[in-house]
Design an enzyme around this catalytic site. Structure first.
Site, mmCIF file in Angstrom:
data_model
loop_
_atom_site.group_PDB
_atom_site.id
_atom_site.type_symbol
_atom_site.label_atom_id
_atom_site.label_comp_id
_atom_site.label_asym_id
_atom_site.label_seq_id
_atom_site.Cartn_x
_atom_site.Cartn_y
_atom_site.Cartn_z
ATOM 1 N N GLY A 59 -4.053 -7.990 2.383
ATOM 2 C CA GLY A 59 -4.027 -6.658 2.073
ATOM 3 C C GLY A 59 -5.186 -6.005 1.305
ATOM 4 O O GLY A 59 -5.494 -4.915 1.808
ATOM 5 N N SER A 60 -5.886 -6.678 0.496
ATOM 6 C CA SER A 60 -7.052 -6.423 -0.147
ATOM 7 C C SER A 60 -8.277 -6.250 1.234
ATOM 8 O O SER A 60 -9.279 -5.456 1.079
ATOM 9 C CB SER A 60 -7.657 -6.990 -1.338
ATOM 10 O OG SER A 60 -7.939 -8.307 -0.887
ATOM 11 N N CYS B 225 -5.076 -8.553 -4.984
ATOM 12 C CA CYS B 225 -4.463 -9.392 -3.781
ATOM 13 C C CYS B 225 -3.245 -8.215 -3.302
ATOM 14 O O CYS B 225 -2.342 -8.277 -3.993
ATOM 15 C CB CYS B 225 -3.704 -10.671 -4.162
ATOM 16 S SG CYS B 225 -3.122 -11.694 -3.139
ATOM 17 N N GLY B 226 -3.603 -7.796 -2.070
ATOM 18 C CA GLY B 226 -2.571 -7.201 -1.479
ATOM 19 C C GLY B 226 -1.229 -7.652 -0.875
ATOM 20 O O GLY B 226 -0.183 -7.061 -1.308
ATOM 21 N N HIS B 227 -1.333 -9.067 -0.448
ATOM 22 C CA HIS B 227 -0.030 -9.535 -0.275
ATOM 23 C C HIS B 227 0.894 -9.786 -1.273
ATOM 24 O O HIS B 227 2.144 -9.578 -1.463
ATOM 25 C CB HIS B 227 -0.268 -10.730 0.721
ATOM 26 C CG HIS B 227 -0.239 -12.008 -0.094
ATOM 27 N ND1 HIS B 227 -1.525 -12.408 -0.592
ATOM 28 C CD2 HIS B 227 0.515 -12.900 -0.364
ATOM 29 C CE1 HIS B 227 -1.278 -13.574 -1.273
ATOM 30 N NE2 HIS B 227 0.094 -14.017 -1.193
#
Length: 370
Positions: A281-282, A114-116
């Site tokens: 993000g991802s 999870c990018g965020h």
């Protein structure tokens, strides 16, 4: 007399607020720090979980899923959370170079990347002392996710944290121009790419929609239909870990995939029709990997990605060539901002019939009990 009593009352309530007391409850107290990144919530769980068994972050993810899923529902579901709540459970990593390990959670279960959340956790790790001796202008934070080690770089100046950029795990295009049959839409071509999780990509224009202006409900319905079609018709395979071999969601784009100084927009629908408020993000990682694979973007060309629903912004660029099994891959750098929204302690009462949580369906015609 009235003014004197009023002042005494104010001082009394201020003293209570300074030393808050927990209400009557049964069982553990679940402590959290809440943040958001580009509008997408992150509930960081700091205390209250029992011992999480497992030798690796991936095995701990499996243990939590099989043995402690009730606590996910308590924190993600209503009345403490909501349909689109997202969480991060901090765990010990088996990697000596990791500053922390993390297990991600949402309305359906547990994701692999999870990018965020990485952007938010970077700030959190520095601000809450999980990294010793922060350095200016940036402090590196190594975060061990189920998909692997992700390196975050946190702006740090005069004791204050700022924007965060991270370097992804190897990201790659899994398959392009894959034909799937989507009910009510016929044959649809999608691309499938990996950025710590697998996503299907397709332009919203294919369905007569616009990621910026169309109704969110219509976008969610189409993205969910695509996800279901891909899951049933395409075998997803990660070259190194079978636990990573699943489609996480569908990202509808504005179709502007060739490099440009102008922003490109998308909306990500993942898990159980959950809508990411941020540019994802991802998803940005996977989309950059896909664009690079197609020759549409070169190394170190920075692209701006906007959230279709709310307009928040991440930037992304491919920074390094690598491999993931038999796939040519890239390391992607994603940059964004996260902010704090609060701190909370959550409890349960034994006579509360809804203490384990519930979700209302987005369609409003049924609900799910925890």
């Amino acid at each position: 007399m009235f003014l004197f009593s009023r002042k005494k009352s104010i001082r009394y309530f201020q003293s209570i607020m300074e030393t808050p007391r927990l209400p009557p409850h049964d069982g553990p107290v679940l402590s959290v720090v809440d943040m958001h990144t580009g509008g997408e919530p992150l509930r960081i769980i700091t205390d209250g979980y029992p011992e999480i068994r497992g030798d690796t972050v991936l095995s701990k993810r499996s243990y939590v899923r099989c043995n402690l899923d009730c606590l996910r529902k308590v924190l993600m579901f209503e009345p403490r959370g909501h349909y689109d709540m997202y969480g991060a459970l901090l765990v010990q990593s088996e990697l000596p170079e990791a500053d922390l390990g993390v297990i991600f959670m949402h309305n359906e279960g547990y994701s692999t990347m999870c990018g965020h959340a990485i952007i938010a956790l970077g700030r959190y790790a520095v601000d809450y002392g999980l990294v010793r001796s922060p350095r200016s202008p940036e402090t590196q934070v190594n975060i061990h996710c189920p998909c692997g080690l992700v390196k975050a770089f946190v702006e740090y100046s005069n004791g204050k944290t700022g924007a965060v950029r991270f370097h992804s795990v190897p990201a790659f295009a899994f398959a392009t121009d894959v034909k799937v049959t989507v009910p009510e839409h016929g044959e649809v071509k999608v691309d499938i790419s990996y950025g710590g999780a697998f996503y299907a990509f397709v332009s919203a224009e294919r369905f007569g929609l616009d990621v910026r202006t169309s109704r969110t409900r219509d976008l969610v319905d189409v993205a969910t239909a695509v996800t279901n079609a891909v899951k049933s018709q395409v075998k997803i395979r990660h070259p190194e870990h079978k636990d990573l071999s699943f489609l996480y969601g569908t990202i509808l784009t504005d179709g502007k995939d060739s490099f440009s100084e102008e922003p490109t927009a998308n909306i990500c629908v993942f898990a159980e029709a959950q809508v990411d408020r941020s540019p994802t993000g991802s998803g940005v990682t996977a989309r950059i990997a896909l664009q690079h694979h197609k020759g549409l973007i070169q190394f170190n060309q920075t692209r701006t990605f906007k959230s279709g629903p709310i307009g928040s912004v991440f930037t992304g660029k491919a920074v390094q060539e690598t491999r993931c099994g038999e796939f040519r891959a890239v390391v992607v750098e994603v940059r964004g901002h996260a902010h704090y929204t609060g701190v909370a302690s959550f409890v349960q009462e034994s006579d509360d019939d809804l203490r384990e949580g519930f979700l209302l369906s987005p369609e409003g015609d049924n609900w799910t009990s925890g």
